[in-house]
Write a protein that holds these residues in place. Structure first.
Motif, short mmCIF file in Angstrom:
data_model
loop_
_atom_site.label_atom_id
_atom_site.label_comp_id
_atom_site.label_asym_id
_atom_site.label_seq_id
_atom_site.Cartn_x
_atom_site.Cartn_y
_atom_site.Cartn_z
N HIS A 69 0.82 -1.21 0.00
CA HIS A 69 0.00 0.00 0.00
C HIS A 69 0.85 1.26 0.00
CE1 HIS A 69 -3.30 -2.67 0.93
NE2 HIS A 69 -2.65 -3.12 1.98
N PRO A 70 0.37 2.33 -0.63
CA PRO A 70 1.06 3.62 -0.47
C PRO A 70 0.98 4.05 1.00
CG PRO A 70 -0.59 3.72 -2.23
CD PRO A 70 -0.74 2.39 -1.56
N LEU A 71 1.92 4.89 1.41
CA LEU A 71 2.00 5.26 2.83
C LEU A 71 0.72 5.89 3.36
CD1 LEU A 71 5.62 6.68 3.09
CD2 LEU A 71 4.77 4.46 3.80
N GLN A 87 -0.20 0.28 19.47
CA GLN A 87 0.96 -0.57 19.15
C GLN A 87 1.14 -0.68 17.63
OE1 GLN A 87 -0.31 -4.07 21.20
NE2 GLN A 87 0.81 -3.56 23.08
N TRP A 88 0.03 -0.84 16.92
CA TRP A 88 0.09 -0.94 15.46
C TRP A 88 0.64 0.36 14.85
CZ3 TRP A 88 0.48 -3.89 11.46
CH2 TRP A 88 0.18 -3.39 10.18
N ASN A 89 0.13 1.49 15.30
CA ASN A 89 0.59 2.78 14.76
C ASN A 89 2.06 3.02 15.07
OD1 ASN A 89 -1.84 3.49 13.56
ND2 ASN A 89 -2.65 4.29 15.47
N GLU A 90 2.53 2.59 16.23
CA GLU A 90 3.95 2.72 16.56
C GLU A 90 4.79 1.86 15.61
OE1 GLU A 90 6.82 1.77 20.35
OE2 GLU A 90 4.72 2.22 20.73
N LYS A 96 7.88 3.53 8.55
CA LYS A 96 7.87 4.73 7.70
C LYS A 96 9.17 5.53 7.80
CE LYS A 96 2.96 5.88 7.53
NZ LYS A 96 1.97 6.90 7.91
N ASP A 97 9.98 5.26 8.79
CA ASP A 97 11.22 6.00 8.99
C ASP A 97 12.07 5.96 7.72
OD1 ASP A 97 13.30 7.35 10.34
OD2 ASP A 97 14.28 5.43 10.77
N CYS A 104 15.72 -1.07 3.90
CA CYS A 104 14.84 -2.09 3.34
C CYS A 104 15.02 -2.19 1.82
CB CYS A 104 13.39 -1.79 3.70
SG CYS A 104 12.22 -3.02 3.15
N GLU A 105 15.08 -1.05 1.16
CA GLU A 105 15.28 -1.03 -0.30
C GLU A 105 16.64 -1.62 -0.68
OE1 GLU A 105 13.35 -0.43 -2.98
OE2 GLU A 105 11.78 -0.39 -1.45
N THR A 106 17.67 -1.28 0.07
CA THR A 106 19.00 -1.83 -0.18
C THR A 106 18.97 -3.35 -0.04
OG1 THR A 106 20.01 0.18 0.67
CG2 THR A 106 21.42 -1.77 0.54
#
Length: 165
Positions: A69-71, A87-90, A96-97, A104-106
């Motif tokens: 999903h998009p952010l 907890q989920w939002n955290e 999102k950091d 992650c992309e690397t």
């Protein structure tokens, strides 16, 4: 069981896994195995299993509810009944950091560059070669045979390009 963003969140101030979380996990594992959870090696093994299980659960949640999903469309309510919305939002905020997203992309790019996936599972290469047993009883396997054994999977239908070998 809640899924926290890092392993430290599962521990109490003394550095031990929180008793409620540990007992919950051991209760589930204890139904499958007979064990004495008061013995130190068993507690360490259960703690390591808990650590791996929570890490895998985090990866599965990220893969299913965050990555596709998009952010701005990631759900703000917890998709798992064992987690609260906070907890989920955290957890979502940690994903999102920008630094974490770059790592992650690397990792994804590095994984995509891997040409030959090993198929020996958790066994090491020498152990796998020793366990071939009767398959090569008439002759000693050469390097090409061992390469095929460790990099070809009949289940996953992996193919090899062996033109240069």
């Amino acid at each position: 069981m809640p899924v926290f963003k890092r392993w430290k969140d599962y521990k109490d101030p003394d550095g031990h896994v929180r008793d409620g979380i540990f007992k919950n996990f051991v209760g589930k594992v204890g139904n499958k195995f007979q064990m004495d959870v008061d013995v130190v090696p068993v507690r360490k093994a259960c703690t390591e299993m808990l650590k791996c299980a929570t890490r895998q659960q985090r990866c599965r949640l990220k893969k299913e509810y965050f990555d596709p999903h998009p952010l701005h469309l990631v759900t703000r309510t917890s998709p798992v009944p064992s987690m609260t919305d906070e907890q989920w939002n955290e957890l979502v905020e940690s994903w999102k950091d920008p630094k974490k997203m770059g790592i992650c992309e690397t990792n994804k790019n590095n994984q995509a560059q891997l040409k030959f996936h090993q198929t020996t599972g958790s066994r090491s290469y020498p152990v796998h070669c020793d366990n071939l047993g009767d398959k090569y009883k008439d002759k000693e396997p050469n390097a090409l045979d061992l390469f095929k054994e460790c990099h070809y999977s009949k289940k996953k239908k992996t193919t090899l390009v062996l033109s240069k070998l």
